[in-house]
Design a protein around this motif. Structure first.
Motif, PDB file in Angstrom:
ATOM      1  N   ASP A  68       0.863  -1.169   0.000  1.00 41.06           N
ATOM      2  CA  ASP A  68       0.000   0.000   0.000  1.00 41.06           C
ATOM      3  C   ASP A  68       0.906   1.226   0.000  1.00 41.06           C
ATOM      4  O   ASP A  68       1.279   1.735   1.048  1.00 41.06           O
ATOM      5  CB  ASP A  68      -0.902  -0.026   1.231  1.00 41.06           C
ATOM      6  CG  ASP A  68      -1.801   1.194   1.328  1.00 41.06           C
ATOM      7  OD1 ASP A  68      -1.895   1.961   0.339  1.00 41.06           O
ATOM      8  OD2 ASP A  68      -2.403   1.383   2.403  1.00 41.06           O
ATOM      9  N   ARG A  70       1.663   4.825  -0.118  1.00 42.15           N
ATOM     10  CA  ARG A  70       0.862   5.988   0.253  1.00 42.15           C
ATOM     11  C   ARG A  70       1.491   7.325  -0.103  1.00 42.15           C
ATOM     12  O   ARG A  70       0.798   8.326  -0.196  1.00 42.15           O
ATOM     13  CB  ARG A  70       0.571   5.948   1.750  1.00 42.15           C
ATOM     14  CG  ARG A  70      -0.274   4.751   2.123  1.00 42.15           C
ATOM     15  CD  ARG A  70      -0.549   4.701   3.585  1.00 42.15           C
ATOM     16  NE  ARG A  70      -1.420   3.575   3.892  1.00 42.15           N
ATOM     17  CZ  ARG A  70      -1.807   3.266   5.108  1.00 42.15           C
ATOM     18  NH1 ARG A  70      -1.410   3.994   6.140  1.00 42.15           N
ATOM     19  NH2 ARG A  70      -2.588   2.239   5.303  1.00 42.15           N
ATOM     20  N   GLY A  94       4.755   3.498   2.680  1.00 39.03           N
ATOM     21  CA  GLY A  94       3.386   3.037   2.919  1.00 39.03           C
ATOM     22  C   GLY A  94       3.418   1.901   3.909  1.00 39.03           C
ATOM     23  O   GLY A  94       4.087   1.991   4.934  1.00 39.03           O
ATOM     24  N   ARG A  95       2.719   0.795   3.563  1.00 40.38           N
ATOM     25  CA  ARG A  95       2.710  -0.349   4.465  1.00 40.38           C
ATOM     26  C   ARG A  95       2.639  -1.637   3.658  1.00 40.38           C
ATOM     27  O   ARG A  95       2.153  -1.652   2.522  1.00 40.38           O
ATOM     28  CB  ARG A  95       1.561  -0.275   5.457  1.00 40.38           C
ATOM     29  CG  ARG A  95       0.199  -0.416   4.846  1.00 40.38           C
ATOM     30  CD  ARG A  95      -0.922  -0.367   5.891  1.00 40.38           C
ATOM     31  NE  ARG A  95      -2.196  -0.560   5.230  1.00 40.38           N
ATOM     32  CZ  ARG A  95      -2.750  -1.745   4.961  1.00 40.38           C
ATOM     33  NH1 ARG A  95      -2.160  -2.847   5.320  1.00 40.38           N
ATOM     34  NH2 ARG A  95      -3.906  -1.827   4.339  1.00 40.38           N
ATOM     35  N   GLY A 100       0.886  -5.224   7.787  1.00 40.28           N
ATOM     36  CA  GLY A 100       0.683  -3.879   8.321  1.00 40.28           C
ATOM     37  C   GLY A 100       1.988  -3.177   8.671  1.00 40.28           C
ATOM     38  O   GLY A 100       1.978  -2.050   9.136  1.00 40.28           O
ATOM     39  N   ARG A 101       3.108  -3.853   8.428  1.00 39.55           N
ATOM     40  CA  ARG A 101       4.413  -3.260   8.728  1.00 39.55           C
ATOM     41  C   ARG A 101       4.679  -2.054   7.823  1.00 39.55           C
ATOM     42  O   ARG A 101       4.250  -2.037   6.666  1.00 39.55           O
ATOM     43  CB  ARG A 101       5.527  -4.280   8.506  1.00 39.55           C
ATOM     44  CG  ARG A 101       5.521  -5.409   9.508  1.00 39.55           C
ATOM     45  CD  ARG A 101       6.590  -6.408   9.218  1.00 39.55           C
ATOM     46  NE  ARG A 101       7.898  -5.755   9.331  1.00 39.55           N
ATOM     47  CZ  ARG A 101       9.049  -6.382   9.172  1.00 39.55           C
ATOM     48  NH1 ARG A 101       9.067  -7.664   8.879  1.00 39.55           N
ATOM     49  NH2 ARG A 101      10.182  -5.740   9.301  1.00 39.55           N
ATOM     50  N   PRO A 102       5.405  -1.072   8.340  1.00 40.06           N
ATOM     51  CA  PRO A 102       5.762   0.085   7.499  1.00 40.06           C
ATOM     52  C   PRO A 102       6.614  -0.349   6.303  1.00 40.06           C
ATOM     53  O   PRO A 102       7.412  -1.290   6.404  1.00 40.06           O
ATOM     54  CB  PRO A 102       6.583   0.970   8.436  1.00 40.06           C
ATOM     55  CG  PRO A 102       6.250   0.528   9.807  1.00 40.06           C
ATOM     56  CD  PRO A 102       5.905  -0.930   9.706  1.00 40.06           C
ATOM     57  N   TYR A 103       6.405   0.321   5.204  1.00 42.71           N
ATOM     58  CA  TYR A 103       7.151   0.075   3.969  1.00 42.71           C
ATOM     59  C   TYR A 103       7.815   1.389   3.576  1.00 42.71           C
ATOM     60  O   TYR A 103       7.159   2.423   3.493  1.00 42.71           O
ATOM     61  CB  TYR A 103       6.183  -0.387   2.872  1.00 42.71           C
ATOM     62  CG  TYR A 103       6.722  -0.283   1.473  1.00 42.71           C
ATOM     63  CD1 TYR A 103       7.594  -1.240   0.980  1.00 42.71           C
ATOM     64  CD2 TYR A 103       6.345   0.760   0.646  1.00 42.71           C
ATOM     65  CE1 TYR A 103       8.093  -1.148  -0.306  1.00 42.71           C
ATOM     66  CE2 TYR A 103       6.836   0.859  -0.644  1.00 42.71           C
ATOM     67  CZ  TYR A 103       7.712  -0.097  -1.119  1.00 42.71           C
ATOM     68  OH  TYR A 103       8.198  -0.004  -2.387  1.00 42.71           O
ATOM     69  N   ARG A 104       9.099   1.340   3.381  1.00 42.02           N
ATOM     70  CA  ARG A 104       9.849   2.512   2.910  1.00 42.02           C
ATOM     71  C   ARG A 104      11.030   1.965   2.124  1.00 42.02           C
ATOM     72  O   ARG A 104      11.832   1.216   2.657  1.00 42.02           O
ATOM     73  CB  ARG A 104      10.312   3.369   4.079  1.00 42.02           C
ATOM     74  CG  ARG A 104      10.995   4.655   3.664  1.00 42.02           C
ATOM     75  CD  ARG A 104      11.321   5.542   4.861  1.00 42.02           C
ATOM     76  NE  ARG A 104      10.127   6.027   5.530  1.00 42.02           N
ATOM     77  CZ  ARG A 104       9.466   7.151   5.217  1.00 42.02           C
ATOM     78  NH1 ARG A 104       9.886   7.901   4.229  1.00 42.02           N
ATOM     79  NH2 ARG A 104       8.408   7.501   5.904  1.00 42.02           N
TER      80      ARG A 104
END
Length: 151
Positions: A68, A70, A94-95, A100-104
């Motif tokens: 996801d 964002r 996002g994630r 549900g873990r943060p994504y970067r």
């Protein structure tokens, strides 16, 4: 008087807008019918090259179900000596949908355009960073191998 075709910069910037809108069909529509999407750092068992707009669309269809995205937190587009080529450095955030873990993640893309369409897009992403974000190499391989999408 007709409008000038979209430049490589225009197409790259539009690709980010479509990514954020989770419009993978629209994202793929930016490619030429025979355009190429390459992943020079792809790990084993991942495609390193997709040929054709329909292959790009098939490959990215499940991407929003995995990540996801964002926001694009940083983006620099470099013009090159070739007016049809840009180099972009960007970070997406996002994630991870499943956890549900943060994504970067940071990316470098080399985009070539002709006649208002992407003819070649080289996506330099880190499989190691992708594995870390997804919770491990097995999780990365499983998630992206079943949908055809890639981090």
């Amino acid at each position: 008087m007709s409008a000038s075709p979209r430049t490589a910069r225009d197409l790259f910037e539009e690709s980010l807008r479509r990514l954020l809108a989770k419009d993978m069909t629209g994202y793929a529509a930016l490619w030429a019918a025979d355009g190429v999407f390459e992943f020079p750092f792809a790990p084993a068992n991942y495609p390193t090259r997709l040929v054709g707009r329909s292959a790009v669309e098939d490959y990215l269809r499940g991407y929003p179900d995995l990540l996801d995205v964002r926001e694009i937190t940083e983006c620099t587009v470099h013009e090159t000596a070739d007016p049809d080529v840009v180099v972009a450095e960007f970070e997406a955030a996002g994630r991870v949908v499943a956890t549900g873990r943060p994504y970067r993640m940071r990316y470098v893309a080399v985009v070539t355009a002709r006649d208002g369409e992407i003819t070649r897009y080289r996506d330099y992403w880190s499989p190691l960073a992708g594995a870390e974000l997804m919770g491990g190499l097995d999780e990365l391989t499983s998630a992206f191998a079943t949908t055809g999408a890639q981090a």
